[in-house]
Design a protein around this motif. Structure first.
Motif, short mmCIF file in Angstrom:
data_model
loop_
_atom_site.label_atom_id
_atom_site.label_comp_id
_atom_site.label_asym_id
_atom_site.label_seq_id
_atom_site.Cartn_x
_atom_site.Cartn_y
_atom_site.Cartn_z
N THR A 23 47.37 0.97 -6.90
CA THR A 23 48.79 0.34 -6.81
C THR A 23 49.16 -0.48 -5.83
O THR A 23 48.67 -0.46 -4.58
N ILE A 24 50.27 -1.18 -5.89
CA ILE A 24 51.01 -1.94 -4.60
C ILE A 24 51.14 -0.81 -3.53
O ILE A 24 50.54 -1.15 -2.24
N LYS A 25 51.57 0.22 -3.83
CA LYS A 25 51.82 1.26 -2.98
C LYS A 25 50.66 1.90 -2.32
O LYS A 25 50.40 2.22 -1.01
N SER A 26 49.70 2.45 -3.08
CA SER A 26 48.59 2.89 -2.61
C SER A 26 47.66 1.97 -1.61
O SER A 26 47.25 2.42 -0.62
N GLN A 62 57.47 -4.66 -10.11
CA GLN A 62 57.86 -3.71 -9.08
C GLN A 62 58.38 -4.68 -8.04
O GLN A 62 57.65 -5.51 -7.46
N ILE A 65 59.56 -3.64 -2.52
CA ILE A 65 58.30 -3.06 -2.22
C ILE A 65 58.36 -2.71 -0.76
O ILE A 65 57.53 -1.68 -0.29
#
Lengths: 388, 388
Positions: A23-26, A62, A65
């Motif tokens: 994901t964007i976050k990972s 999302q 971020i």
């Protein structure tokens, strides 16, 4: 005012490609953790976080971020975490914010990243999202998308300067050849000129291999005031030129569509600031979102006379081992183009070159340049780096 | 390092509301032109443009709007035009970028704007877009939206401190009363406590009048180094405090959901920097996206003891004419909340107060404060302004 010298002391990245389950976050967290480790700093020393991202809202729903990633990274809470957006220049703009705020003495250590998640979205959503940097009140409304934008430019360049479709195809051949050695690239297979010429027509004269692939990915760097950088990573690289300019938001506003004025202007600013000339540059990562873009950009940046970019590719000047290697990483065409990450991804590749650690190492590379043209060239960034 | 003093020398805005036929570009251009004219500068003096915007991509399919607006305004092409995004703090973050870059001596004159176009989108799209600052991998996935977020906080505050639904309703009554005189407000009608209590239930205990309305709108300011500002608008206002902090991206990460730590931290930073105390502030525009937010924020900012915010509203302390007027503009609840524009919209209102030009003028206002909590408080900005 006198600006302080700023160094890149840490770099990190994911592979660019179809990163399923990421994901964007990972992805951003992975790239940032790599960069922090490479820098050899404690993350509590980071005084600001700037993140480049283009279309996370439209692609994966999302937003906001930068704080999301800062929170996941365990950065200090008393610092700002800011997303900047400027289409395909987003990450380079983030870099420039950090550069300016260290150079002017506000901060000493800043974390920069870029990220995009693209391959999990529906194809229709992808086209709409990528087109969001075209003016939706004018050319967007009339149906222009970026393959069309660059096809029009390619045609004009061919008409004006005799650039050939084969020369455009050779850009793709070269960049795919380069990406074979790059473990961070989306595509790692060679393509022949025949493959390019016979590939699916997207928007005449552009075939599918003239167009960069979307990708998932993230890249990050740690910036530090040079006078403090010695304490950390000895393999530091200095930012000696940084420029961000504004261009026309529509193709119809351009008097001459074989050139993007924002690139010409940004290159001039960056070279003046760095006190070097195009001939001093050893390695270039520029914005080859489509094969004609590499030709046009290489001219607009001052590496070749106007109209001679196509011939330079044909003559092998821009290949690894040539006089001016362009996109030894594989570029957007073969490494892939996670839009909001690309600017810092290029910085990663050039720092690897200047450290002498690249898989397609340019011998004794001392000065490198990165370039992004965002949207219709409505925003452009150029950075010049030097080995210490 | 020693920072230079920075002044606001020009302000401009559109009305906040349903602006039919108006676009991101037309609204931002109008607000910026107003601010440039008010500042009495030539637009060619502007050295950078920072734009706050939250969800233009998701709402109207347009990204890369900073260069789009810069191009339409006829700003210089050799300067950067950058969008920053931090949910409802977006415009205030843009302000802070300009502040830092002038304070540190990089630039002398910077244009700042915020813009959002919301009322033309489908209602489903609006909810999805506004929820994009909730972590979609955790609480977003489980269905949390912002009315739910603030309803949970309201319930906890009521449980912990005895705050009543009537006190929450009184926030809305006060802010609607304030907006009657404000020609920039979306709503200009009084609502009674009965109206609030009997309005449609959205998410217990929040009724529709406890929730701010979406709106279209743009606001802009011209920033200038104070030592140069004298040459331009004599009615300058100085920025004496600026803070941006990071908070938790999820509600579940908060140990105590009656407080947002990013607001507490930002307030402390801004007050320390400004060398003033909460008791020195004459007028406040804070982030009342929901009525409990005004109560919680007024405590977190240090104006009232924890748990006493509800009583302060009931006692009239926060009304115009009270000891600490909060949201004399009508606030987000009644002036309206074009998310990406709100931060600079608040600055517009406070500058009008400090110039003595406001429709709800606070007598002899010298020091004003603005506050935005973005997303789940994952980002917070506080600015303190002083009349010169």
């Amino acid at each position: 005012m006198a600006l302080r010298s700023v160094s890149i002391i840490g770099i990190g990245t994911t592979r660019f490609g179809v990163l399923e389950g990421q994901t964007i976050k990972s992805m951003a967290v992975a790239a940032c953790n790599d960069a922090i480790e490479d820098a050899g700093i404690d993350r509590k020393q980071i005084q600001a976080f700037y993140l480049g991202n283009y279309i996370s809202g439209m692609m994966v729903g999302q937003e906001t971020i930068a704080p999301l990633i800062a929170d996941a990274l365990g950065l200090r809470k008393d610092i700002g975490a800011t997303k900047v957006e400027g289409a395909c220049s987003s990450a380079a703009i983030a870099l420039r914010q950090g550069y300016l705020l260290i150079a002017s003495g506000v901060y000493n250590v800043v974390l920069i990243a870029g990220v995009e998640k693209m391959t999990s979205a529906l194809r229709e959503k992808t086209t709409a999202s990528l087109s969001a940097s075209i003016d939706q009140e004018t050319e967007g409304l009339s149906g222009l998308t970026f393959p069309g934008f660059w096809a029009l430019i390619a045609r004009a360049h061919m008409h004006e300067y005799g650039t050939t479709v084969e020369q455009l195809g050779m850009v793709s051949v070269k960049n795919h050849l380069n990406s074979m050695a790059n473990p961070r690239a989306r595509y790692r297979n060679a393509v022949s000129l025949g493959d390019v010429m016979n590939s699916k027509l997207i928007c005449d004269p552009l075939k599918v291999f003239d167009c960069c692939p979307v990708a998932d990915g993230a890249a990050a760097v740690v910036l530090c005031a040079s006078d403090m950088a010695k304490e950390y990573n000895p393999k530091r690289v200095d930012i000696i030129g940084s420029a961000q300019t504004t261009g026309y938001s529509t193709l119809y506003a351009h008097k001459d569509i074989t050139t993007l004025p924002s690139t010409v202007l940004a290159a001039k600013q960056a070279f003046d600031m760095a006190k070097v000339k195009p001939g001093d540059v050893d390695v270039v990562e520029l914005h080859d979102c489509f094969s004609p873009a590499e030709v046009v950009d290489s001219e607009d940046l001052g590496f070749f006379e106007k109209g001679k970019g196509g011939r330079a590719v044909e003559e092998g000047i821009t290949q690894v081992g040539g006089k001016l290697p362009i996109n030894p990483s594989g570029g957007l065409l073969a490494k892939g183009h996670p839009t909001g990450a690309t600017g810092v991804g290029q910085i990663y590749e050039v720092v690897k070159q200047l450290r002498g650690e690249h898989e397609n190492q340019i011998r004794n590379a001392e000065i490198g340049l990165t370039h992004n043209a965002g949207g219709t060239g409505s925003v452009c960034t150029v950075h010049i780096l030097r080995r210490v």
